[in-house]
Structures are given as structure tokens and as C-alpha cells.
Design a protein around this motif. Structure first.
Motif, PDB file in Angstrom:
ATOM      1  N   GLY A  94     -12.993  -3.517  -0.073  1.00 28.08           N
ATOM      2  CA  GLY A  94     -13.092  -2.567   1.082  1.00 28.08           C
ATOM      3  C   GLY A  94     -13.546  -0.953   0.168  1.00 28.08           C
ATOM      4  N   ASN A  95     -13.400   0.264   1.138  1.00 25.21           N
ATOM      5  CA  ASN A  95     -13.818   1.465   0.340  1.00 25.21           C
ATOM      6  C   ASN A  95     -12.189   1.708   1.458  1.00 25.21           C
ATOM      7  OD1 ASN A  95     -15.650   2.039  -0.054  1.00 25.21           O
ATOM      8  ND2 ASN A  95     -17.635   1.738   1.707  1.00 25.21           N
ATOM      9  N   VAL A  96     -11.345   2.590  -0.015  1.00 26.26           N
ATOM     10  CA  VAL A  96      -9.837   2.895   0.179  1.00 26.26           C
ATOM     11  C   VAL A  96      -9.618   4.663   0.000  1.00 26.26           C
ATOM     12  CG1 VAL A  96      -7.865   2.264   0.090  1.00 26.26           C
ATOM     13  CG2 VAL A  96      -9.404   0.898   0.112  1.00 26.26           C
ATOM     14  N   SER A  97      -8.924   5.107   0.893  1.00 25.26           N
ATOM     15  CA  SER A  97      -8.693   6.498   0.016  1.00 25.26           C
ATOM     16  C   SER A  97      -7.580   7.174  -0.788  1.00 25.26           C
ATOM     17  CB  SER A  97      -8.862   7.782   1.741  1.00 25.26           C
ATOM     18  OG  SER A  97      -8.251   8.442   1.250  1.00 25.26           O
ATOM     19  N   PHE A  98      -7.132   7.454  -1.696  1.00 28.38           N
ATOM     20  CA  PHE A  98      -5.899   7.735  -2.007  1.00 28.38           C
ATOM     21  C   PHE A  98      -4.894   8.042  -0.988  1.00 28.38           C
ATOM     22  CE2 PHE A  98      -8.578   8.384  -6.319  1.00 28.38           C
ATOM     23  CZ  PHE A  98      -8.687   7.243  -7.022  1.00 28.38           C
ATOM     24  N   ALA A  99      -5.277   8.780  -0.285  1.00 28.24           N
ATOM     25  CA  ALA A  99      -4.133   8.952   0.682  1.00 28.24           C
ATOM     26  C   ALA A  99      -3.601   8.336   1.262  1.00 28.24           C
ATOM     27  CB  ALA A  99      -4.826  10.176   1.736  1.00 28.24           C
ATOM     28  N   ASP A 100      -4.356   7.343   1.293  1.00 26.38           N
ATOM     29  CA  ASP A 100      -3.597   5.370   2.232  1.00 26.38           C
ATOM     30  C   ASP A 100      -3.132   4.529   1.165  1.00 26.38           C
ATOM     31  OD1 ASP A 100      -4.806   6.855   4.312  1.00 26.38           O
ATOM     32  OD2 ASP A 100      -7.277   5.909   4.448  1.00 26.38           O
ATOM     33  N   ILE A 101      -2.271   5.177   0.421  1.00 17.63           N
ATOM     34  CA  ILE A 101      -2.122   4.132  -0.975  1.00 17.63           C
ATOM     35  C   ILE A 101      -0.542   5.165  -1.405  1.00 17.63           C
ATOM     36  CG2 ILE A 101      -4.121   2.619  -1.308  1.00 17.63           C
ATOM     37  CD1 ILE A 101      -4.316   4.093  -3.291  1.00 17.63           C
ATOM     38  N   GLY A 102      -0.116   4.399  -1.647  1.00 18.75           N
ATOM     39  CA  GLY A 102       1.557   4.468  -2.297  1.00 18.75           C
ATOM     40  C   GLY A 102       1.838   4.168  -3.916  1.00 18.75           C
ATOM     41  N   THR A 103       3.093   4.072  -4.313  1.00 19.49           N
ATOM     42  CA  THR A 103       3.417   3.896  -5.757  1.00 19.49           C
ATOM     43  C   THR A 103       4.037   2.367  -5.355  1.00 19.49           C
ATOM     44  OG1 THR A 103       5.105   4.451  -5.689  1.00 19.49           O
ATOM     45  CG2 THR A 103       4.520   6.053  -6.412  1.00 19.49           C
ATOM     46  N   TYR A 104       4.281   2.260  -6.462  1.00 15.41           N
ATOM     47  CA  TYR A 104       5.072   0.028  -6.173  1.00 15.41           C
ATOM     48  C   TYR A 104       6.136   0.266  -5.514  1.00 15.41           C
ATOM     49  CZ  TYR A 104       6.260  -4.235  -6.881  1.00 15.41           C
ATOM     50  OH  TYR A 104       6.731  -6.159  -7.686  1.00 15.41           O
ATOM     51  N   ALA A 105       7.250   1.263  -5.178  1.00 13.66           N
ATOM     52  CA  ALA A 105       8.281   1.033  -5.234  1.00 13.66           C
ATOM     53  C   ALA A 105       7.501   1.844  -3.287  1.00 13.66           C
ATOM     54  CB  ALA A 105       8.918   2.311  -5.668  1.00 13.66           C
ATOM     55  N   GLN A 106       7.062   2.810  -2.949  1.00 12.44           N
ATOM     56  CA  GLN A 106       7.205   2.689  -1.290  1.00 12.44           C
ATOM     57  C   GLN A 106       5.885   1.827  -0.766  1.00 12.44           C
ATOM     58  OE1 GLN A 106       3.532   6.570  -2.759  1.00 12.44           O
ATOM     59  NE2 GLN A 106       5.479   7.717  -2.705  1.00 12.44           N
ATOM     60  N   ALA A 107       5.706   1.061  -1.081  1.00 14.07           N
ATOM     61  CA  ALA A 107       4.313  -0.526  -0.584  1.00 14.07           C
ATOM     62  C   ALA A 107       3.644  -0.278   1.084  1.00 14.07           C
ATOM     63  CB  ALA A 107       6.521  -1.153  -0.158  1.00 14.07           C
ATOM     64  N   LYS A 108       2.798   1.073   0.842  1.00 11.55           N
ATOM     65  CA  LYS A 108       2.378   1.461   1.053  1.00 11.55           C
ATOM     66  C   LYS A 108       1.443   0.366   1.672  1.00 11.55           C
ATOM     67  CE  LYS A 108       0.649   5.342   2.918  1.00 11.55           C
ATOM     68  NZ  LYS A 108       0.334   7.252   2.531  1.00 11.55           N
ATOM     69  N   LEU A 109       1.454  -0.486   2.298  1.00 13.86           N
ATOM     70  CA  LEU A 109      -0.076  -1.736   2.209  1.00 13.86           C
ATOM     71  C   LEU A 109      -0.357  -1.839   3.582  1.00 13.86           C
ATOM     72  CD1 LEU A 109       3.615  -4.272   1.868  1.00 13.86           C
ATOM     73  CD2 LEU A 109       2.054  -2.911   0.306  1.00 13.86           C
ATOM     74  N   GLU A 110      -0.482  -0.518   4.390  1.00 14.41           N
ATOM     75  CA  GLU A 110      -1.395  -0.486   5.380  1.00 14.41           C
ATOM     76  C   GLU A 110      -3.016  -1.052   5.218  1.00 14.41           C
ATOM     77  OE1 GLU A 110       0.105   2.103   4.963  1.00 14.41           O
ATOM     78  OE2 GLU A 110       1.654   1.176   6.658  1.00 14.41           O
ATOM     79  N   THR A 111      -3.936  -0.957   3.854  1.00 17.93           N
ATOM     80  CA  THR A 111      -4.703  -1.232   3.520  1.00 17.93           C
ATOM     81  C   THR A 111      -5.077  -2.614   2.662  1.00 17.93           C
ATOM     82  OG1 THR A 111      -4.574  -0.346   1.490  1.00 17.93           O
ATOM     83  CG2 THR A 111      -5.204   2.030   3.217  1.00 17.93           C
ATOM     84  N   ALA A 112      -3.668  -3.868   3.032  1.00 24.43           N
ATOM     85  CA  ALA A 112      -4.463  -4.311   2.161  1.00 24.43           C
ATOM     86  C   ALA A 112      -5.213  -5.556   2.647  1.00 24.43           C
ATOM     87  CB  ALA A 112      -2.543  -4.855   2.184  1.00 24.43           C
ATOM     88  N   SER A 113      -6.284  -6.325   1.735  1.00 25.12           N
ATOM     89  CA  SER A 113      -7.031  -7.023   2.379  1.00 25.12           C
ATOM     90  C   SER A 113      -6.052  -8.367   1.977  1.00 25.12           C
ATOM     91  CB  SER A 113      -8.082  -7.303   1.077  1.00 25.12           C
ATOM     92  OG  SER A 113      -8.768  -5.587   1.237  1.00 25.12           O
ATOM     93  N   PRO A 114      -6.295  -9.140   3.533  1.00 27.01           N
ATOM     94  CA  PRO A 114      -6.027 -10.723   3.671  1.00 27.01           C
ATOM     95  C   PRO A 114      -6.395 -11.483   2.808  1.00 27.01           C
ATOM     96  CG  PRO A 114      -6.857  -9.866   5.773  1.00 27.01           C
ATOM     97  CD  PRO A 114      -7.042  -8.418   4.522  1.00 27.01           C
ATOM     98  N   ILE A 115      -6.138 -12.147   2.171  1.00 27.28           N
ATOM     99  CA  ILE A 115      -6.688 -13.913   1.587  1.00 27.28           C
ATOM    100  C   ILE A 115      -6.096 -14.921   2.193  1.00 27.28           C
ATOM    101  CG2 ILE A 115      -7.303 -14.842  -0.639  1.00 27.28           C
ATOM    102  CD1 ILE A 115      -5.832 -11.883  -1.522  1.00 27.28           C
ATOM    103  N   GLN A 116      -6.614 -15.318   2.760  1.00 23.32           N
ATOM    104  CA  GLN A 116      -6.326 -16.770   2.906  1.00 23.32           C
ATOM    105  C   GLN A 116      -7.638 -18.424   1.904  1.00 23.32           C
ATOM    106  OE1 GLN A 116      -8.182 -19.334   6.275  1.00 23.32           O
ATOM    107  NE2 GLN A 116      -6.305 -19.097   6.679  1.00 23.32           N
ATOM    108  N   LEU A 117      -6.475 -18.517   1.119  1.00 26.07           N
ATOM    109  CA  LEU A 117      -6.820 -20.203   0.238  1.00 26.07           C
ATOM    110  C   LEU A 117      -6.507 -21.376   1.256  1.00 26.07           C
ATOM    111  CD1 LEU A 117      -5.759 -18.591  -3.242  1.00 26.07           C
ATOM    112  CD2 LEU A 117      -7.764 -18.331  -2.457  1.00 26.07           C
ATOM    113  N   LEU A 118      -7.279 -22.015   1.404  1.00 29.68           N
ATOM    114  CA  LEU A 118      -7.552 -23.818   1.733  1.00 29.68           C
ATOM    115  C   LEU A 118      -7.398 -24.682   0.019  1.00 29.68           C
ATOM    116  CD1 LEU A 118      -9.853 -23.037   4.853  1.00 29.68           C
ATOM    117  CD2 LEU A 118      -7.363 -22.643   4.630  1.00 29.68           C
ATOM    118  N   VAL A 119      -6.928 -25.617   0.360  1.00 30.78           N
ATOM    119  CA  VAL A 119      -5.906 -26.369  -0.389  1.00 30.78           C
ATOM    120  C   VAL A 119      -6.494 -27.687   0.439  1.00 30.78           C
ATOM    121  CG1 VAL A 119      -3.990 -27.491  -2.038  1.00 30.78           C
ATOM    122  CG2 VAL A 119      -4.767 -25.391  -1.495  1.00 30.78           C
ATOM    123  N   ASN A 120      -7.145 -28.573  -0.478  1.00 30.65           N
ATOM    124  CA  ASN A 120      -7.513 -29.926   0.375  1.00 30.65           C
ATOM    125  C   ASN A 120      -7.925 -30.983  -1.185  1.00 30.65           C
ATOM    126  OD1 ASN A 120      -8.480 -31.830   1.907  1.00 30.65           O
ATOM    127  ND2 ASN A 120     -10.326 -31.464   1.470  1.00 30.65           N
TER     128      ASN A 120
END
Length: 193
Positions: free
Chosen positions: A63-89
Motif C-alpha cells: 500500500g501507500n504508507v507515510s514516513f510518519a507512520d513507520i519507525g526503526t527496527y528498535a521502535q517496532a512500529k507495526l501499525e502499517t504492516a500488511s498481513p500475509i497468509q500462505l496456505l500449504v497443501n
């Protein structure tokens, strides 16, 4: 059989041609190992992902994400994360296995971020970010290490299935930011145990 003979003849001719120019040689050996299994599994896109244009590819739109909504690795700002589901058969031989381990090979993808080696390097015009991967516990993974996502296989007769949930999120890498596309690709390997 003819192809093998022709290949050997070409290699022998090349060796004879190079023998006159070689002054020194090194000897060595390749040590090859691997495992063959009876299990056959497909990995498909679930929620938050879609099939790619080539077999084995899975697309994730961050998606389109603003720099204001993300943080560093240590800050772990995860609100804009995109969920990924993988289905193994899995079919054929699935009864011999109890789990699937998903491991990532960032160095063979778009690479590790130059400024934060825990992140995937982005390609495109954007600067100042890498891509972080979240495990099923919603914790950022260190893509430079050997972390895996372990998921139990659910067996039903000769078949087995698994649902792997993870996420992707933009993470600041500590360098000046510049807007634009920030893409990446991350190969993975599934090990069945």
C-alpha cells in the motif's frame, strides 16, 4: 547418451587447449549433500496476498504508507504492516512429516539493507527504508540470521495442510528519507520435518 559423450568430448578438448597455458593448478573437491522426500506440497496465497505471474511467486501489496507512520527496527512500529497468509497443501507422503519450517534467503533476493542488515533492501526510488518481516507472533524477524517460521502440519489421511501467517512492514533504516516506490523480493525455502 550422445549428449553426455559430446559434452565430455568438448570438455576434453577444452582441457587439452588449456593444458598448454596453465602454469599451476589447485586441486579440490565438491562435497554435495541433500535429502529426497516423498512429500509433495503446494504453497498458495491466502488473505493479504495474491498469486504472482510466475509459478511460486506470491504478491504482497504493502500500500501507500507515510514516513510518519513507520519507525526503526528498535521502535517496532507495526501499525502499517500488511498481513500475509500462505496456505500449504501437501499430498503424497505427507503422513511422514509433522511440521514445515519456512526460512528466508534475503541475500538471494533484493538483498539485505545496507544500513540495517536485519531488513530486506528495497528497490525503487524511495530511500531511507527497508522491509521488515513479521513472524506469527507479530515480532520483527532478523533477516540476516537463521530465523525460521515453524508451523505444524494438520494431517487428514494422506494429505496435510498448514496455514502460515506473517506480515511485511516498512521500517526506517536510519538514512535520509525520499518518497517513491519501495519494492523488494524475498526467496523462501520450505523444509518438511
Amino acid at each position: 547418451m550422445k549428449k553426455i559423450s559430446l559434452s565430455l568430448a568438448i570438455l576434453a578438448a577444452m582441457g587439452l587447449g588449456m593444458a598448454g597455458t596453465a602454469n599451476a593448478a589447485n586441486n579440490g573437491k565438491l562435497i554435495l549433500s541433500g535429502t529426497l522426500t516423498n512429500i509433495t506440497c503446494d504453497i498458495n496465497a491466502g488473505t493479504g496476498a495474491s498469486p504472482g505471474s510466475n509459478p511460486g511467486e506470491i504478491n504482497v501489496d504493502m500500500g501507500n504508507v507515510s514516513f510518519a507512520d513507520i519507525g526503526t527496527y528498535a521502535q517496532a512500529k507495526l501499525e502499517t504492516a500488511s498481513p500475509i497468509q500462505l496456505l500449504v497443501n501437501c499430498t503424497g507422503g505427507a503422513t511422514a512429516y509433522d511440521s514445515v519450517d519456512m526460512r528466508f534467503i534475503a541475500r538471494q533476493g533484493s538483498g539485505l539493507d545496507n544500513n540495517d542488515q536485519k531488513l530486506l533492501r528495497t528497490t525503487g526510488a524511495a530511500d531511507g527504508v527497508g522491509i521488515g518481516l513479521l513472524n506469527s507472533s507479530n515480532r520483527l524477524m532478523d533477516l540476516s540470521g537463521t530465523e525460521t517460521i515453524v508451523t505444524d502440519l494438520v494431517k487428514d489421511g494422506d494429505t496435510a495442510t498448514a496455514e502460515i501467517n506473517l506480515g511485511a512492514v516498512y521500517v526506517l533504516n536510519g538514512t535520509p528519507t525520499n518518497p517513491g516506490n519501495a519494492d523488494g523480493f524475498l526467496p523462501f525455502v520450505m523444509d518438511y520435518k
